[in-house]
Design a protein around this motif. Structure first.
Motif, PDB file in Angstrom:
ATOM      1  N   ARG A 144      -8.172   1.275 -15.084  1.00  0.00           N
ATOM      2  CA  ARG A 144      -6.600   1.120 -15.060  1.00  0.00           C
ATOM      3  C   ARG A 144      -6.129   0.790 -16.602  1.00  0.00           C
ATOM      4  NH1 ARG A 144      -4.206  -2.019 -10.151  1.00  0.00           N
ATOM      5  NH2 ARG A 144      -5.823  -2.387  -8.682  1.00  0.00           N
ATOM      6  N   SER A 145      -4.747   1.263 -16.637  1.00  0.00           N
ATOM      7  CA  SER A 145      -4.229   1.109 -17.849  1.00  0.00           C
ATOM      8  C   SER A 145      -3.683  -0.223 -18.057  1.00  0.00           C
ATOM      9  CB  SER A 145      -2.929   1.926 -17.748  1.00  0.00           C
ATOM     10  OG  SER A 145      -1.880   1.720 -17.172  1.00  0.00           O
ATOM     11  N   GLU A 146      -2.832  -0.493 -19.108  1.00  0.00           N
ATOM     12  CA  GLU A 146      -2.335  -1.949 -19.290  1.00  0.00           C
ATOM     13  C   GLU A 146      -1.137  -2.033 -18.281  1.00  0.00           C
ATOM     14  OE1 GLU A 146      -0.825  -1.965 -23.255  1.00  0.00           O
ATOM     15  OE2 GLU A 146      -2.741  -2.100 -24.208  1.00  0.00           O
ATOM     16  N   THR A 147      -0.771  -1.347 -17.769  1.00  0.00           N
ATOM     17  CA  THR A 147       0.464  -1.434 -16.646  1.00  0.00           C
ATOM     18  C   THR A 147      -0.170  -1.327 -15.416  1.00  0.00           C
ATOM     19  OG1 THR A 147       0.954   0.819 -16.386  1.00  0.00           O
ATOM     20  CG2 THR A 147       2.118  -0.190 -18.291  1.00  0.00           C
ATOM     21  N   GLY A 148      -1.529  -1.469 -15.210  1.00  0.00           N
ATOM     22  CA  GLY A 148      -1.935  -1.538 -14.061  1.00  0.00           C
ATOM     23  C   GLY A 148      -2.258  -0.079 -13.123  1.00  0.00           C
ATOM     24  N   ARG A 149      -1.899   0.981 -13.777  1.00  0.00           N
ATOM     25  CA  ARG A 149      -1.962   2.485 -13.083  1.00  0.00           C
ATOM     26  C   ARG A 149      -3.383   2.737 -13.271  1.00  0.00           C
ATOM     27  NH1 ARG A 149      -1.764   7.628 -14.914  1.00  0.00           N
ATOM     28  NH2 ARG A 149      -1.191   7.008 -17.039  1.00  0.00           N
ATOM     29  N   TYR A 150      -3.723   3.452 -12.166  1.00  0.00           N
ATOM     30  CA  TYR A 150      -5.274   3.962 -12.141  1.00  0.00           C
ATOM     31  C   TYR A 150      -5.153   5.062 -13.174  1.00  0.00           C
ATOM     32  CZ  TYR A 150      -6.619   0.840  -8.469  1.00  0.00           C
ATOM     33  OH  TYR A 150      -7.283  -0.164  -7.662  1.00  0.00           O
ATOM     34  N   LEU A 151      -6.218   5.220 -13.980  1.00  0.00           N
ATOM     35  CA  LEU A 151      -6.099   6.375 -14.931  1.00  0.00           C
ATOM     36  C   LEU A 151      -6.739   7.555 -14.423  1.00  0.00           C
ATOM     37  CD1 LEU A 151      -7.092   4.548 -18.387  1.00  0.00           C
ATOM     38  CD2 LEU A 151      -4.971   4.994 -17.634  1.00  0.00           C
ATOM     39  N   HIS A 152      -7.320   7.497 -13.539  1.00  0.00           N
ATOM     40  CA  HIS A 152      -8.319   8.597 -12.853  1.00  0.00           C
ATOM     41  C   HIS A 152      -8.030   8.858 -11.366  1.00  0.00           C
ATOM     42  CE1 HIS A 152     -10.578   8.453 -16.951  1.00  0.00           C
ATOM     43  NE2 HIS A 152     -10.862   7.388 -16.545  1.00  0.00           N
ATOM     44  N   LEU A 153      -7.886   7.782 -10.835  1.00  0.00           N
ATOM     45  CA  LEU A 153      -7.647   7.908  -9.200  1.00  0.00           C
ATOM     46  C   LEU A 153      -6.121   7.899  -9.021  1.00  0.00           C
ATOM     47  CD1 LEU A 153     -10.640   5.929  -8.252  1.00  0.00           C
ATOM     48  CD2 LEU A 153     -10.338   8.357  -8.508  1.00  0.00           C
ATOM     49  N   ASP A 154      -5.085   8.150  -9.763  1.00  0.00           N
ATOM     50  CA  ASP A 154      -3.578   8.181  -9.667  1.00  0.00           C
ATOM     51  C   ASP A 154      -3.325   9.467  -9.106  1.00  0.00           C
ATOM     52  OD1 ASP A 154      -1.240   7.152  -9.765  1.00  0.00           O
ATOM     53  OD2 ASP A 154      -0.715   7.907 -11.594  1.00  0.00           O
ATOM     54  N   PHE A 155      -3.584   9.705  -7.997  1.00  0.00           N
ATOM     55  CA  PHE A 155      -3.232  11.164  -7.375  1.00  0.00           C
ATOM     56  C   PHE A 155      -2.380  11.028  -6.253  1.00  0.00           C
ATOM     57  CE2 PHE A 155      -7.594  10.201  -6.020  1.00  0.00           C
ATOM     58  CZ  PHE A 155      -7.438  10.525  -4.624  1.00  0.00           C
ATOM     59  N   VAL A 156      -2.017   9.841  -5.653  1.00  0.00           N
ATOM     60  CA  VAL A 156      -1.214   9.838  -4.717  1.00  0.00           C
ATOM     61  C   VAL A 156      -0.102   8.879  -5.200  1.00  0.00           C
ATOM     62  CG1 VAL A 156      -2.897  10.047  -2.645  1.00  0.00           C
ATOM     63  CG2 VAL A 156      -2.286   7.913  -3.662  1.00  0.00           C
ATOM     64  N   PRO A 157       1.123   9.142  -4.667  1.00  0.00           N
ATOM     65  CA  PRO A 157       2.377   8.462  -5.176  1.00  0.00           C
ATOM     66  C   PRO A 157       2.199   7.010  -4.641  1.00  0.00           C
ATOM     67  CG  PRO A 157       3.186  10.500  -4.045  1.00  0.00           C
ATOM     68  CD  PRO A 157       1.658  10.283  -3.753  1.00  0.00           C
ATOM     69  N   ILE A 158       2.950   6.015  -4.969  1.00  0.00           N
ATOM     70  CA  ILE A 158       3.026   4.685  -4.563  1.00  0.00           C
ATOM     71  C   ILE A 158       3.714   4.555  -3.260  1.00  0.00           C
ATOM     72  CG2 ILE A 158       4.103   2.414  -5.069  1.00  0.00           C
ATOM     73  CD1 ILE A 158       4.333   2.957  -7.921  1.00  0.00           C
ATOM     74  N   THR A 159       2.685   4.272  -2.096  1.00  0.00           N
ATOM     75  CA  THR A 159       3.060   4.461  -0.788  1.00  0.00           C
ATOM     76  C   THR A 159       2.796   3.110  -0.279  1.00  0.00           C
ATOM     77  OG1 THR A 159       2.435   6.565  -1.088  1.00  0.00           O
ATOM     78  CG2 THR A 159       2.439   5.579   1.108  1.00  0.00           C
ATOM     79  N   PHE A 160       3.838   2.764   0.800  1.00  0.00           N
ATOM     80  CA  PHE A 160       3.447   1.489   1.723  1.00  0.00           C
ATOM     81  C   PHE A 160       3.595   2.028   3.236  1.00  0.00           C
ATOM     82  CE2 PHE A 160       5.284   0.187  -2.310  1.00  0.00           C
ATOM     83  CZ  PHE A 160       4.695  -0.972  -2.702  1.00  0.00           C
ATOM     84  N   ILE A 161       3.163   1.181   3.969  1.00  0.00           N
ATOM     85  CA  ILE A 161       3.283   1.522   5.405  1.00  0.00           C
ATOM     86  C   ILE A 161       3.962   0.705   5.825  1.00  0.00           C
ATOM     87  CG2 ILE A 161       1.681   1.664   7.565  1.00  0.00           C
ATOM     88  CD1 ILE A 161      -0.809   2.123   5.624  1.00  0.00           C
ATOM     89  N   LEU A 162       4.899   1.119   6.830  1.00  0.00           N
ATOM     90  CA  LEU A 162       6.114   0.233   7.562  1.00  0.00           C
ATOM     91  C   LEU A 162       5.713   0.003   8.886  1.00  0.00           C
ATOM     92  CD1 LEU A 162       9.357   1.219   5.576  1.00  0.00           C
ATOM     93  CD2 LEU A 162       7.743  -0.479   4.885  1.00  0.00           C
ATOM     94  N   PRO A 163       5.866  -1.073   9.712  1.00  0.00           N
ATOM     95  CA  PRO A 163       6.718  -2.172   9.190  1.00  0.00           C
ATOM     96  C   PRO A 163       5.700  -3.243   8.244  1.00  0.00           C
ATOM     97  CG  PRO A 163       5.894  -2.397  11.507  1.00  0.00           C
ATOM     98  CD  PRO A 163       5.765  -0.890  11.264  1.00  0.00           C
ATOM     99  N   ALA A 164       4.315  -3.150   8.484  1.00  0.00           N
ATOM    100  CA  ALA A 164       3.438  -3.923   7.870  1.00  0.00           C
ATOM    101  C   ALA A 164       3.489  -4.204   6.530  1.00  0.00           C
ATOM    102  CB  ALA A 164       1.803  -3.628   8.215  1.00  0.00           C
ATOM    103  N   ASP A 165       3.986  -3.228   5.589  1.00  0.00           N
ATOM    104  CA  ASP A 165       4.429  -3.793   4.320  1.00  0.00           C
ATOM    105  C   ASP A 165       5.560  -3.530   3.623  1.00  0.00           C
ATOM    106  OD1 ASP A 165       1.395  -3.306   4.087  1.00  0.00           O
ATOM    107  OD2 ASP A 165       1.477  -1.237   3.179  1.00  0.00           O
ATOM    108  N   TYR A 166       6.499  -3.981   4.693  1.00  0.00           N
ATOM    109  CA  TYR A 166       8.150  -4.071   4.413  1.00  0.00           C
ATOM    110  C   TYR A 166       8.178  -5.078   3.126  1.00  0.00           C
ATOM    111  CZ  TYR A 166      13.046  -4.322   4.773  1.00  0.00           C
ATOM    112  OH  TYR A 166      14.086  -4.387   4.351  1.00  0.00           O
ATOM    113  N   ASN A 167       7.719  -6.056   3.144  1.00  0.00           N
ATOM    114  CA  ASN A 167       7.990  -7.099   2.015  1.00  0.00           C
ATOM    115  C   ASN A 167       7.376  -6.670   0.559  1.00  0.00           C
ATOM    116  OD1 ASN A 167       9.317  -8.577   3.732  1.00  0.00           O
ATOM    117  ND2 ASN A 167       7.460 -10.000   4.192  1.00  0.00           N
ATOM    118  N   MET A 168       6.348  -5.919   0.668  1.00  0.00           N
ATOM    119  CA  MET A 168       5.665  -5.413  -0.738  1.00  0.00           C
ATOM    120  C   MET A 168       6.512  -4.139  -1.032  1.00  0.00           C
ATOM    121  SD  MET A 168       1.612  -5.744  -0.346  1.00  0.00           S
ATOM    122  CE  MET A 168       1.314  -4.785   1.172  1.00  0.00           C
ATOM    123  N   PHE A 169       7.107  -3.402  -0.184  1.00  0.00           N
ATOM    124  CA  PHE A 169       8.063  -2.431  -0.544  1.00  0.00           C
ATOM    125  C   PHE A 169       9.074  -2.815  -1.266  1.00  0.00           C
ATOM    126  CE2 PHE A 169      11.826  -0.135   0.700  1.00  0.00           C
ATOM    127  CZ  PHE A 169      11.769   0.968   0.007  1.00  0.00           C
TER     128      PHE A 169
END
Length: 423
Positions: free
Chosen positions: A109-134
């Motif tokens: 990961r980078s210093e910001t927490g982004r995956y350097l090699h496996l960053d190939f899907v946009p930031i995604t959440f599943i609703l309704p389960a991940d609503y608060n995280m979204f």
């Protein structure tokens, strides 16, 4: 029953029996060209090109159906681990965590927490389960745009864009789908919208690529070299007032063909080969090579992400439709994977491409004698690949590792970025 199957094997040319749920000309004409005969699902069959519901029924414990050694079918029992939008994201997140626990450099990961090699899907959440995280992520950049998709639908149905949390809450009230994890409702995925897509002629497009998997354990995957771009009919505009304009934002043919700007002659499509030529002339050859290598990379790792949970039945193979968007920095993003990519031909070129696709698939998934056989090692000859190229074959990779006397022609697809010959 066993005697009948022995007779079928001995008389391959006359007796290969197929059935299909899809009476598509590109399918039936390919089968008939090989001298196969069509039978109903209730009869003895060797090859079944089925819909996902049929597959679910065949592999259901309740059906009691047991496939013979000389039968093949075009879906894995739990293909949805890759093709359901929510399960794809869950599996990719799990795969990253597993690699992190193993200390794999792939999970760096980078210093910001982004995956350097496996960053190939946009930031995604599943609703309704991940609503608060979204909501927590949304508040980090409240001016960002997000795209919402129902997990169980396809062809662009139910998709919309939001740029305000209030709009999501309003939709939740109006659709009577409160985001309460305790209440079982239809799930959605919400992803950060790629708002800087690569444009050609001012229009947004995505890539439809066909990926054939003949086994998940060991993983054996092939990429069809004749994919295509699907263009929007209206020029891209990221302005807030244009967020509801599906003809500018959603590339699905089923949506675009409803617009007044749709051209039925070319169907809003451009071949991958022509895209490559365009990019080489405008961005340079080395940059273009890197883009296509990165596309192969994301396909391989999306497959590895589900390989451990996939029921890798030897009767099965699958042709997946990968939808990929390229951003203005020439970074590819995996948007979704389709279990039953359309075999409907919208243009003459479309029909030729899809006929060739099916013909090449049959040559790869069947043994040299043409009869399905689960005892075959599923290693086709180079001549059988046609317009497919090998992405990864873990059997061949293991042979490469065994020593220098082993075949090394596939070594480039072993662990890192797969070979790329899309020319």
């Amino acid at each position: 029953m066993e005697i009948l199957w022995i007779i079928l094997v001995k008389d391959v040319k006359m007796r290969i029996a197929f059935c299909t749920d899809l009476e598509k000309s590109v399918l039936v004409s390919n089968f008939e060209k090989r001298g196969w005969i069509q039978v109903s699902p209730d009869e003895d069959w060797n090859f079944y090109w089925a819909g996902t519901l049929t597959c679910r029924n065949i592999f259901s414990v309740d059906s009691g159906y047991r496939m013979n050694d000389f039968q093949a079918i075009n879906h894995f029992p739990n293909h949805y681990e890759l093709t359901r939008k929510d399960l794809l994201i869950k599996n990719i997140k799990r795969y990253r965590k597993e690699l992190e626990r193993e200390g794999s450099p792939l999970a760096e990961r980078s210093e910001t927490g982004r995956y350097l090699h496996l960053d190939f899907v946009p930031i995604t959440f599943i609703l309704p389960a991940d609503y608060n995280m979204f909501v927590e992520e949304y508040r980090k950049s409240p001016l960002s745009t997000w795209i919402m998709k129902p997990c169980g639908k396809s062809q662009g149905a139910g998709i919309f864009l939001i740029n305000r949390l209030s709009k999501l809450k309003k939709w939740s009230r109006e659709s009577k789908t409160p985001f309460n994890p305790a209440i079982a409702k239809e799930s959605y995925v919400i992803s950060r919208y790629i708002d800087n897509p690569l444009l050609i002629g001012g229009k947004k497009f995505d890539l439809r690529l066909y990926v054939l998997v003949t086994s998940f354990r060991p993983l054996k995957a092939y990429l069809f070299k004749q994919g295509f771009c699907r263009f929007c009919t209206v020029k891209y505009d990221a302005a807030v007032q244009e967020l509801d304009n599906t003809f500018a934002h959603l590339t699905n043919v089923s949506i675009q063909r409803q617009g007044g700007e749709y051209n039925s002659m070319h169907g809003g499509k451009l071949s991958v080969q022509n895209l490559r030529l365009y990019l080489e002339s405008t961005r340079g050859k080395s940059v273009t090579e890197r883009l296509f290598a990165n596309i192969s990379w994301l396909i391989v790792h999306s497959l590895r992400a589900v390989a451990s949970v996939m029921a890798s039945d030897r009767h099965c193979f699958e042709c997946y439709g990968y939808d990929i968007i390229i951003d203005s920095k020439l970074k590819p993003w995996l948007i979704e994977v389709n279990a039953s990519p359309s075999l409907t031909s919208t243009t003459v070129s479309d029909r030729i491409l899809k006929y060739k696709l099916i013909s090449n698939i049959l040559s790869i998934v069947l043994p040299p004698d043409g009869m399905p056989d689960v005892r075959w090692n599923k290693t086709p000859s180079p001549e059988a690949l046609g317009n497919f190229e090998l992405l990864l074959d873990e059997d061949l990779a293991a042979q490469d590792d065994a020593g220098p006397s082993s075949s090394s022609s596939h070594g480039s697809a072993r662990y890192g970025r797969p070979s790329n010959r899309w020319k």
